[in-house]
Design a protein around this motif. Structure first.
Motif, PDB file in Angstrom:
ATOM      1  N   ALA A 160       0.836  -1.202   0.000  1.00  0.00           N
ATOM      2  CA  ALA A 160       0.000   0.000   0.000  1.00  0.00           C
ATOM      3  C   ALA A 160       0.871   1.252   0.000  1.00  0.00           C
ATOM      4  O   ALA A 160       0.574   2.213  -0.712  1.00  0.00           O
ATOM      5  N   VAL A 195      -7.504   9.478  -1.452  1.00  0.00           N
ATOM      6  CA  VAL A 195      -7.167   8.367  -0.555  1.00  0.00           C
ATOM      7  C   VAL A 195      -7.198   8.831   0.894  1.00  0.00           C
ATOM      8  O   VAL A 195      -7.735   8.133   1.765  1.00  0.00           O
ATOM      9  N   VAL A 228      -9.654   1.300  -2.111  1.00  0.00           N
ATOM     10  CA  VAL A 228      -8.775   0.978  -0.994  1.00  0.00           C
ATOM     11  C   VAL A 228      -9.146  -0.433  -0.540  1.00  0.00           C
ATOM     12  O   VAL A 228     -10.314  -0.719  -0.285  1.00  0.00           O
ATOM     13  N   TYR A 230      -3.905   0.222  -2.659  1.00  0.00           N
ATOM     14  CA  TYR A 230      -4.718   1.250  -3.309  1.00  0.00           C
ATOM     15  C   TYR A 230      -4.608   1.026  -4.811  1.00  0.00           C
ATOM     16  O   TYR A 230      -3.527   0.723  -5.292  1.00  0.00           O
TER      17      TYR A 230
END
Length: 93
Positions: free
Chosen positions: A12, A27, A70, A85
């Motif tokens: 991530a 995000v 996500v 992501y």
């Protein structure tokens, strides 16, 4: 509701680094939403108990079909781990 501890897995962190600044802002907003309510995403069935894996998808802009998804796990008592992501070129409901 209290915010739940949130950490990022290495994949991530790398994926976050590959996003544009605008995507990173989306995000950050998604992570704030997830930290307030872990069940905001769609549960991925068949994950190992007691952890639950979810995907949470949010548009890049109100008039955009593109989104950021996500992928995260929630383990009650331990918190949230963001797994990945990714850009998601889809039309959202």
């Amino acid at each position: 509701m209290n915010e739940i501890p949130l950490e990022e897995a290495e994949p991530a962190r790398k994926a976050f680094g590959d996003l544009t600044e605008g995507e990173r802002d989306v995000v950050r907003e998604a992570l704030a939403t997830i930290a307030r309510d872990t069940a905001v995403g769609r549960e991925i069935p068949g994950w190992r108990a007691p952890s639950v894996e979810y995907t949470y998808t949010t548009r890049l802009a109100s008039d955009s079909a593109e989104a950021i998804t996500v992928v995260y796990t929630h383990t009650p008592g331990l918190g949230i781990t963001v797994v990945y992501y990714f850009r998601d070129p889809q039309v959202l409901d």
